[in-house]
Design an enzyme around this catalytic site. Structure first.
Site, PDB file in Angstrom:
ATOM      1  N   GLU A  35       0.795  -1.289   0.180  1.00  0.00           N
ATOM      2  CA  GLU A  35      -0.087  -0.009   0.020  1.00  0.00           C
ATOM      3  C   GLU A  35       0.730   1.169   0.001  1.00  0.00           C
ATOM      4  OE1 GLU A  35      -2.910  -0.045   3.298  1.00  0.00           O
ATOM      5  OE2 GLU A  35      -3.452   1.863   2.689  1.00  0.00           O
ATOM      6  N   ARG A 261       4.355 -12.851   9.990  1.00  0.00           N
ATOM      7  CA  ARG A 261       5.160 -11.803   9.628  1.00  0.00           C
ATOM      8  C   ARG A 261       6.490 -11.697  10.447  1.00  0.00           C
ATOM      9  NH1 ARG A 261       3.257  -6.342   9.571  1.00  0.00           N
ATOM     10  NH2 ARG A 261       1.203  -7.352   8.526  1.00  0.00           N
ATOM     11  N   LYS A 271       3.888   0.349   9.984  1.00  0.00           N
ATOM     12  CA  LYS A 271       4.081   1.756   9.142  1.00  0.00           C
ATOM     13  C   LYS A 271       3.571   3.039   9.881  1.00  0.00           C
ATOM     14  CE  LYS A 271       2.482   0.070   5.385  1.00  0.00           C
ATOM     15  NZ  LYS A 271       2.245  -0.181   3.893  1.00  0.00           N
TER      16      LYS A 271
HETATM   17  P1  ATP Z   1      -0.832  -1.619   6.604  1.00  0.00           P
HETATM   18  O1  ATP Z   1      -0.886  -1.957   7.907  1.00  0.00           O
HETATM   19  O2  ATP Z   1      -0.521  -0.183   6.287  1.00  0.00           O
HETATM   20  O3  ATP Z   1      -1.419  -2.482   5.607  1.00  0.00           O
HETATM   21  P2  ATP Z   1       1.620  -3.501   6.080  1.00  0.00           P
HETATM   22  O4  ATP Z   1       2.720  -3.566   6.950  1.00  0.00           O
HETATM   23  O5  ATP Z   1       0.541  -4.663   5.889  1.00  0.00           O
HETATM   24  O6  ATP Z   1       0.919  -2.226   6.678  1.00  0.00           O
HETATM   25  P3  ATP Z   1       1.519  -3.296   3.086  1.00  0.00           P
HETATM   26  O7  ATP Z   1       2.068  -2.135   2.337  1.00  0.00           O
HETATM   27  O8  ATP Z   1       0.160  -3.522   2.988  1.00  0.00           O
HETATM   28  O9  ATP Z   1       1.934  -2.846   4.654  1.00  0.00           O
HETATM   29  O10 ATP Z   1       2.305  -4.549   2.919  1.00  0.00           O
HETATM   30  C1  ATP Z   1       2.857  -5.370   1.622  1.00  0.00           C
HETATM   31  C2  ATP Z   1       2.919  -6.657   1.894  1.00  0.00           C
HETATM   32  O11 ATP Z   1       4.142  -6.842   2.718  1.00  0.00           O
HETATM   33  C3  ATP Z   1       1.830  -7.291   2.470  1.00  0.00           C
HETATM   34  O12 ATP Z   1       1.522  -8.541   1.634  1.00  0.00           O
HETATM   35  C4  ATP Z   1       2.187  -7.584   3.562  1.00  0.00           C
HETATM   36  O13 ATP Z   1       1.647  -8.767   3.975  1.00  0.00           O
HETATM   37  C5  ATP Z   1       3.669  -7.737   3.589  1.00  0.00           C
HETATM   38  N1  ATP Z   1       4.433  -7.399   5.029  1.00  0.00           N
HETATM   39  C6  ATP Z   1       3.996  -6.231   5.681  1.00  0.00           C
HETATM   40  N2  ATP Z   1       4.922  -6.154   6.822  1.00  0.00           N
HETATM   41  C7  ATP Z   1       5.515  -7.635   6.772  1.00  0.00           C
HETATM   42  C8  ATP Z   1       6.233  -8.275   7.929  1.00  0.00           C
HETATM   43  N3  ATP Z   1       6.470  -7.465   8.881  1.00  0.00           N
HETATM   44  N4  ATP Z   1       6.869  -9.328   7.547  1.00  0.00           N
HETATM   45  C9  ATP Z   1       6.348 -10.103   6.503  1.00  0.00           C
HETATM   46  N5  ATP Z   1       5.580  -9.509   5.599  1.00  0.00           N
HETATM   47  C10 ATP Z   1       5.027  -8.250   5.701  1.00  0.00           C
HETATM   48 MG    MG Z   2      -1.496  -4.313   4.195  1.00  0.00          MG
END
Ligand code: ATP
Ligand code: MG
Length: 561
Positions: A35, A261, A271
């Site tokens: 995102e 994660r 974030k």
């Molecule tokens: P938000 O709360 O803004 O959705 P997010 O950490 O999920 O935050 P995204 O930009 O949606 O951020 O994440 C992009 C991809 O990275 C998603 O598929 C998410 O599952 C993965 N991702 C995010 N944080 C982690 C993490 N700590 N470990 C592994 N994968 C992650």
């Molecule tokens: Mg997300």
């Protein structure tokens, strides 16, 4: 594209099984769906390595898709930064760059399909009322009084929502599923809402925006993704993912697979919190070397190779866990040990005069750039009568474990001679030691037969006249506790920020060979750690050199626990 070795894990097993049964006609297609509301961090790196690595392993392809359904938090700045970071990590999406907003027309069409099938309705409940009606984990929800509107009325209202006839928040489109479902996500979830906001990609074309769950599954299907890999918090959303695709005539039904994660101790990965630290000036921007963002790690000196190695080592599991920061640093050392040239730097200098070394004489000492990588070559280090050594390599009253310089004691200068400290000169007013008077033994030059004489201490040094000033930034963990966010929100994580996470040393001297050090170049400063040239603040052409310490030479994390 970078070579990644995805070791076998439960997701690779699923892909292999699907290939065997020819489930997707032998295709493997994954996507990375950020995102654009912040910068990527090391957790995203795990997901990137997994998605790109898996597809590459099985001859498939990975799309980059910006999940841009929320016009309020998104920014093109983030889009560009995310693309740069993924490339830097070593991955390439070729021409497969997509935006969820590319599908707004199709998503709208599918919503009309749902309405026509009697599977979606416009609901006028206020947000508060809708929450009351939703029920709880232990109580069923209640049906909305608007649930049984006719198809015609729903189509009319939904089209008017799109035309902007109603204010934000006054109406939503909901999927008609089951208010008694034990899974709250299935209790008539909202799939469209009114937001009279301009969108970075679609401008003012839309004032209704689709919700994430509805958008994500359809975007996956339209791109013919085979394996939609996401983090564990989406496990309870999987029935909704499948429900949407089962109602609609889509070209593919991807399988959603969840993994745990990445959490790292002594830092945060949310974030929202990272944004708060940046906006509140608790750190200096998204690329502050103390942050776990990819830009921060890069600026600190972490290499893509080390980060990929780390992601490989942590593996992929179904249960949440917390990885030790020491492992990331270990991977960094492993990589830099092989490739970083050696150099000498003195961070907190004290003057040292060799009383028996001729004034004006300069000797060039041969020093290899790397003890085990002869291809890196060598440089000549000027040696002269006046040198600098590290203040704490001298002790006036040495303890029994101290083997470096002290009055009357000997130590070897790296690549040079054995010297003996004759006396320390103090400032008459402050009593502070300002200079060491020493003598050198001309028969002990390194690399000659005289180098065989052994003393216990070997210290690093630079020549006063043949070294250049530098600023050196030393980093410590960002938080003082392993889990600053805690398991509850009873504390503000910012209370645990480490006040000593950054130490700026402006007095450092580095050997002259670093005069033209390139931005991001890595060095091992002997005895001090691995350092890199700060790409932002260093300006070698104008004589300003700034180094960041990437990691210390040994694991400094485990010693305190
Ligand atoms: P938000 O709360 O803004 O959705 P997010 O950490 O999920 O935050 P995204 O930009 O949606 O951020 O994440 C992009 C991809 O990275 C998603 O598929 C998410 O599952 C993965 N991702 C995010 N944080 C982690 C993490 N700590 N470990 C592994 N994968 C992650
Ligand atoms: Mg997300």
């Amino acid at each position: 594209m970078a070579e990644v070795n995805v070791p076998s894990n439960f997701i690779a097993d699923i892909v292999e099984r699907d290939l065997k049964t020819n489930k997707h006609a032998g295709r493997v297609a994954t996507r990375f769906p950020p995102e654009p509301n912040g910068y990527l961090h090391i957790g995203h790196a795990k997901s990137i390595c997994l998605n790109f690595g898996l597809a590459a392993k099985y001859g498939g392809k990975t799309n980059l898709r910006f999940d841009d359904t929320n016009p309020c938090t998104e920014d093109v700045e983030y889009i560009e930064a995310i693309k740069r970071d993924i490339r830097w990590l070593g991955f390439d999406w070729d021409d497969r760059l997509y935006y969820a907003s590319n599908y707004f027309d199709q998503l709208y069409g599918y919503a009309i399909d749902l309405i026509k099938q009697g599977k979606a309705y416009v609901c006028d409940l206020t947000a508060d009322k809708m929450r009351d009606y939703r029920g709880t984990l232990t109580e069923h929800g209640k049906e909305s009084p608007y649930r049984n509107r006719s198809v015609e009325e729903n189509i009319d209202l939904f089209e008017r929502m799109r035309r902007g006839e109603f204010p934000d928040g006054s109406r939503v489109l909901r999927a008609k599923i089951d208010m008694t479902s034990p899974n709250i996500n299935m209790r008539d979830p909202v799939i469209y809402r009114i937001r009279k906001e301009s969108h970075p990609m679609t401008g003012d074309k839309w004032c209704i925006y689709p919700m994430y769950d509805y958008t994500h599954c359809i975007s996956d299907a339209l791109e013919r993704i085979t394996h939609s890999i996401c983090t564990l918090e989406f496990e309870d959303h999987r029935p909704l993912y499948d429900w949407c695709l089962n109602q609609l005539d889509v070209p593919c039904h991807p399988q959603q697979i969840e993994f745990a994660r990445l959490n790292l101790n002594y830092t945060i990965m949310s974030k929202r919190k990272l944004l708060e630290l940046v906006r509140g000036n608790y750190v200096k921007g998204w690329d502050d070397p103390r942050l776990p963002t990819l830009q921060g790690l890069r600026r600190r000196g972490f290499t893509p190779e080390a980060i990929r190695d780390f992601c490989e080592r942590i593996g992929v599991a179904k249960r949440d866990s917390c990885v030790d920061m020491g492992l990331l640093e270990f991977c960094m050392r492993e990589d830099l040990e092989k490739k970083a040239p050696r150099a000498m730097s003195v961070l907190r200098p004290i003057r040292l005069v060799l009383e028996n070394y001729p004034e004006g004489q300069v000797e060039e000492l041969e020093a290899a750039y790397h003890p085990n990588v002869p291809e890196l070559g060598s440089r000549k280090i000027p040696f002269s009568r006046v040198l600098y050594i590290e203040q704490d390599d001298f002790m006036e009253n040495p303890s029994s474990e101290f083997f470096r310089l002290a009055p009357g004691r000997e130590a070897r200068l790296r690549y040079g001679y054995i010297i003996k400290c004759e006396r320390a000169i103090k400032d008459p007013i402050t009593g502070k030691i300002v200079e060491l008077r020493c003598t050198y033994d001309p028969d002990t030059k390194s690399g000659t037969s005289g180098s065989k004489r052994k003393v216990k201490g070997i210290i690093h040094w630079v020549s006063a006249d043949h070294s250049i000033p530098a600023e050196v930034r030393l980093y410590d963990r960002l938080f003082t506790v392993p889990n600053p966010s805690g398991d509850t929100d009873s504390h503000d994580y910012k209370e645990f920020l480490n006040p000593n996470s950054l130490e700026i040393i402006t007095s450092a001297r580095v050997e002259k060979s670093l005069t033209n050090a390139k931005p991001e170049a890595h060095y091992q400063f002997e005895r001090l750690g691995y350092f890199c040239v700060d790409a932002k603040d260093s300006d070698a052409a104008n004589g300003r050199l700034v180094f960041n310490r990437t990691v210390t030479l040994k694991d400094s994390w485990s010693k305190e626990s």
